[in-house]
Write an enzyme that holds these catalytic residues in place. Structure first.
Site, short mmCIF file in Angstrom:
data_model
loop_
_atom_site.label_atom_id
_atom_site.label_comp_id
_atom_site.label_asym_id
_atom_site.label_seq_id
_atom_site.Cartn_x
_atom_site.Cartn_y
_atom_site.Cartn_z
CG HIS A 63 4.91 -28.79 103.32
ND1 HIS A 63 5.29 -30.05 102.90
CD2 HIS A 63 3.63 -28.64 102.86
CE1 HIS A 63 4.31 -30.61 102.23
NE2 HIS A 63 3.28 -29.78 102.20
CG HIS A 65 0.11 -27.83 103.19
ND1 HIS A 65 0.54 -27.71 101.89
CD2 HIS A 65 -0.46 -26.63 103.51
CE1 HIS A 65 0.25 -26.49 101.42
NE2 HIS A 65 -0.35 -25.82 102.40
CG ASP A 67 -0.96 -33.56 102.85
OD1 ASP A 67 -0.74 -32.39 103.20
OD2 ASP A 67 -0.65 -33.99 101.71
CG HIS A 68 3.23 -33.28 104.09
ND1 HIS A 68 4.22 -33.92 103.37
CD2 HIS A 68 2.28 -32.95 103.19
CE1 HIS A 68 3.88 -33.97 102.10
NE2 HIS A 68 2.69 -33.37 101.96
CG HIS A 141 4.09 -26.64 98.40
ND1 HIS A 141 3.34 -27.10 97.34
CD2 HIS A 141 3.44 -27.06 99.52
CE1 HIS A 141 2.30 -27.76 97.79
NE2 HIS A 141 2.32 -27.74 99.12
CG ASP A 212 3.54 -31.61 99.02
OD1 ASP A 212 4.07 -32.73 99.07
OD2 ASP A 212 2.39 -31.37 99.43
CG HIS A 270 2.24 -35.77 97.70
ND1 HIS A 270 1.50 -34.92 96.93
CD2 HIS A 270 2.02 -35.39 98.98
CE1 HIS A 270 0.86 -34.06 97.70
NE2 HIS A 270 1.15 -34.32 98.96
#
Length: 309
Positions: A63, A65, A67-68, A141, A212, A270
């Protein structure tokens, strides 16, 4: 096949954990690495690992976001500097191509290899060749997020050499034909059927890597009978309300998913930065009470995934 954790933290990096990134070592199977998510600093993590960026073949983004995916531009350009010349394919939700194109255009980056970007618009079969297939499904998510199911195709069974030796069949090209399932006529007139001299197929391995998600049926379906399930466990059970408020999972959610799906090994990742040192053992204890074969990943930790012969 080996799964290697480059980053196992949630949200932002900490001194103990970088943000999310995973490598699937497929050197023995296809001479490459497959990467899953690419949080900020992933290329730095690779420098301290056995992973060879130049031999990466695919990058799967769960996805969008930060942090990914904030580590993608640096990883793509460094791959060029490290002599990467073979094509690289990036898979991810709609929007990942715009992110990559914008970063490369604004920075004036030049890649020495062909970059393919495949945006996922529906669930189901994403990739297939003669050795592997990859399926994807939506998770639950805050934004669109996908999990990936990597399936190694079954391999032909072993040629039963002792059985052929008992029959006095000479070694040579005949063995190769029989292993491929062909019918062979010997010089003395005997007819041999390949299927009679090949053992049962060797089952392929199944690895499921989720993005997530809170607990959801999509995750359970994707993880059915997996050899390894990688599931986020951002919080312990006492923070369940907080987890669900932000569409994340607890260690108990991860364990319930693994148990319901019949997965063999559960690896939790995570992990929130609130869990430091011995506090991580709480997550492990909660999961193992439900699914005994559970682990908590840490940066630079790996797990070999053997075939079930």
């Amino acid at each position: 096949m080996e799964i290697y954790f480059l980053g196992t933290g949630a949200g932002m990096p900490s001194k103990q954990r970088n943000v999310t990134s995973i490598a699937l070592n497929l050197l023995d199977e296809r001479g490459t690495y497959w990467l899953f998510d690419c949080g900020e600093g992933t290329q730095h993590q690779i420098l301290h690992s056995p992973v060879k960026l130049g031999r990466s073949e695919k990058l799967f983004i769960t996805h969008l976001h930060g942090d990914h995916l904030y580590g993608i531009p640096g990883l793509l350009t460094s791959r060029s500097y490290l002599g990467g010349e073979t094509p690289l394919t990036v898979y991810g939700p709609v929007g990942v191509k715009r992110f990559i194109d914008t970063a490369l255009e604004v920075s004036g980056a030049h890649l020495s290899y062909t970059l393919n970007v495949v945006e996922i618009e529906r669930e189901g079969l994403l990739f297939e060749d003669e050795t592997f297939l990859v399926e994807t499904a939506r998770l639950e998510h805050r934004i669109e997020c996908f999990g990936y199911r990597i399936i190694e195709k079954d391999q032909p069974g072993k040629l039963q050499l002792d059985k052929l030796a008992e029959l006095g069949v000479p070694a040579g090209p005949i063995y190769g034909k029989l292993k491929q399932g062909h019918t062979v006529t010997l010089e003395d007139g005997r007819v041999l059927q390949g299927a009679d001299f090949v053992g049962a197929p060797i089952p392929g391995r199944k690895v499921v890597i989720l993005g997530d998600t809170r607990y959801c049926k999509g995750a359970v379906k994707l993880a059915q009978d997996a050899d390894v399930l990688v599931h986020e466990a951002t919080f312990a059970m006492d923070k369940q309300e907080l987890a669900y408020a932000f569409d994340h999972a607890t260690s108990v959610d991860a364990a319930n998913t693994a148990e319901e799906a019949g997965a063999d090994v559960l690896i939790m990742t995570h992990i929130s930065s609130r869990y430091q040192g011995e506090e991580v053992s709480l997550l492990l204890q909660e999961a193992q009470a439900i699914h005994a074969n559970s682990h908590v990943a840490k940066d630079f930790w790996s797990l070999d995934i053997p075939r079930k012969l």
